[in-house]
Structure formats: structure tokens, C-alpha cells
Enzyme design. Structure first.
Site, short mmCIF file in Angstrom:
data_model
loop_
_atom_site.label_atom_id
_atom_site.label_comp_id
_atom_site.label_asym_id
_atom_site.label_seq_id
_atom_site.Cartn_x
_atom_site.Cartn_y
_atom_site.Cartn_z
N CYS A 82 0.83 -1.20 0.00
CA CYS A 82 0.00 0.00 0.00
C CYS A 82 0.87 1.25 0.00
O CYS A 82 2.01 1.25 0.47
CB CYS A 82 -0.90 -0.02 1.24
SG CYS A 82 -2.15 1.29 1.24
N ASP A 88 0.39 3.65 1.85
CA ASP A 88 0.34 4.14 3.23
C ASP A 88 1.75 4.34 3.78
O ASP A 88 2.59 3.44 3.73
CB ASP A 88 -0.42 3.11 4.09
CG ASP A 88 -0.81 3.66 5.44
OD1 ASP A 88 0.10 4.07 6.18
OD2 ASP A 88 -2.01 3.64 5.77
N ARG A 102 2.83 4.35 6.66
CA ARG A 102 3.16 3.54 7.83
C ARG A 102 3.67 2.15 7.46
O ARG A 102 4.11 1.39 8.32
CB ARG A 102 1.93 3.39 8.74
CG ARG A 102 1.40 4.74 9.23
CD ARG A 102 0.04 4.57 9.85
NE ARG A 102 -0.95 4.17 8.84
CZ ARG A 102 -2.21 3.86 9.11
NH1 ARG A 102 -2.65 3.88 10.36
NH2 ARG A 102 -3.03 3.50 8.15
N HIS A 146 -2.56 -4.36 4.91
CA HIS A 146 -2.20 -3.96 6.28
C HIS A 146 -3.43 -3.52 7.07
O HIS A 146 -4.45 -3.13 6.49
CB HIS A 146 -1.15 -2.85 6.27
CG HIS A 146 -1.67 -1.56 5.71
ND1 HIS A 146 -2.20 -0.57 6.50
CD2 HIS A 146 -1.75 -1.11 4.43
CE1 HIS A 146 -2.58 0.44 5.73
NE2 HIS A 146 -2.32 0.13 4.46
N CYS A 200 -6.11 0.05 6.92
CA CYS A 200 -5.98 0.53 5.54
C CYS A 200 -7.13 1.47 5.22
O CYS A 200 -8.30 1.10 5.32
CB CYS A 200 -5.98 -0.66 4.58
SG CYS A 200 -5.86 -0.18 2.84
#
Length: 193
Positions: free
Chosen positions: A39, A41, A43, A101, A104
Site C-alpha cells: 500500500c 500508506d 506507515r 495492512h 488501511c
């Protein structure tokens, strides 16, 4: 931006010199063994999670770790398809990991049936996630189902299908839990369901 320039300066002063030999080798060699599709993302950092050095992973990051199915037509996902094709056909990766994850945003929006009218590009992109009937439920199961769906989408790409048939490529599904660091593996048998 100041934080980025400070980080760059630290990289150039401390990190790069300590790994100068690695970077000199990487200047002429590009042989990652794994394609990691994760992703976008911030993180979820593939190299950190897997403790890989530069050059060891070929990484594609997309919202929701989505991989559009191969249709043969030009359009959404061409950049993802081109990266997959290059990783398998040119770099010869032996493994592809699709990593979803916890927490999400894409899967949370789908699970909640969120109105994405103000985000038309996001809405179009999320059409590559599991079908609408999978929405409006808890995000956790949808995250796992999405990883399985993206692995199935991967298998529709001709270069992936050929490598799978030849036994030179293995697909892996992971779900990374941000607060614990745990990784749930999506077993291949579950992928065929």
C-alpha cells in the site's frame, strides 16, 4: 521539507559512506529477487518490515495494494502492469508478495460504504478491490479478502501466468498488523477460493 533535507544530509554524510561499496555495486547491477506490492500508506515501509537492503526488493506501492487484473486494454493500472511485467520478465523475480495492512484507509472506506463522490480518481481505483457485495462489513476480513483478490488479479497477467506455469515464480499474500508488527500469511490454498 526541512526534515527531508536534513534527512538527505544525514544520508549523504553518514549512511551513504558506510554503504558506499553496496551503492557502487548497485550502480551496475539490479537483481532483486522479490517484487513487493504494498500500500502507499506511509506507515507500511517494505524495506523496513522485511529488513532488506537497497536493491533487494522491487517495490510497487498503490492505494489499497491494488493490482488491476490484466484486460489487454490500455487504461487504469498500466503503470502497475508495466512494473509487474518488467519485474518478472526482465529482472526475473522469483517471488511476488502482495501485502495488505491493518487500518488501511482504502479498505476502511469500502467496508463503510463511504461516499467517494469528491474523490473520483480514488473511487475509480477502488473498483479493483473485491466486489461491492464485500463492502459494508468489518475492514479486517475485507483486508484479507483484498490480498487474495489482488493475488488472483496478478495471475491474470500473462507474464505472471507463464512464470507460474513454468514454476519459476511463487505468489505470497501477507497482512501486516501495524500496532504489533505481526504478519498474517494468506496461504495459497486460500487464494484459490
Amino acid at each position: 521539507m526541512h526534515d527531508l533535507t536534513e534527512g538527505l544530509a544525514q544520508f549523504q554524510q553518514d549512511v551513504f559512506p558506510a554503504k558506499a561499496e553496496l551503492f557502487a555495486r548497485l550502480a551496475t547491477t539490479h537483481r532483486p529477487r522479490t517484487l513487493f506490492i504494498g500500500c502507499s500508506d506511509a506507515r507500511v515501509v517494505p524495506e523496513l518490515i522485511t529488513q532488506r537492503e537497497p536493491g533487494e526488493l522491487f517495490v510497487i506501492r498503490t492505494a489499497g495494494n491494488l493490482v488491476p487484473a490484466h484486460t489487454g486494454a490500455a487504461g487504469a493500472g498500466d503503470g502497475v502492469a508495466a512494473s509487474i511485467e518488467y519485474a518478472v520478465a526482465v529482472l526475473g523475480v522469483a517471488d511476488i508478495v502482495v501485502c495488505g495492512h491493518s487500518a488501511c484507509g482504502a479498505m476502511t472506506a469500502l467496508a463503510a460504504g463511504q461516499d467517494l463522490a469528491e474523490l473520483p480518481a480514488v473511487a475509480r481505483w477502488l473498483r479493483h478491490a473485491p466486489p461491492a457485495e464485500a463492502a459494508r462489513r468489518e475492514p479486517g476480513p475485507l483486508i484479507r479478502d483484498n490480498v487474495a483478490a489482488q493475488l488472483a488479479n496478478l495471475a491474470t497477467h500473462p507474464v505472471v501466468a507463464r512464470a507460474l506455469a513454468a514454476g519459476t515464480l511463487t505468489l505470497h499474500g501477507w497482512v501486516y498488523d501495524i500496532p504489533t508488527g505481526a504478519v498474517e500469511r494468506i496461504e495459497p490454498a486460500a487464494l484459490a477460493a
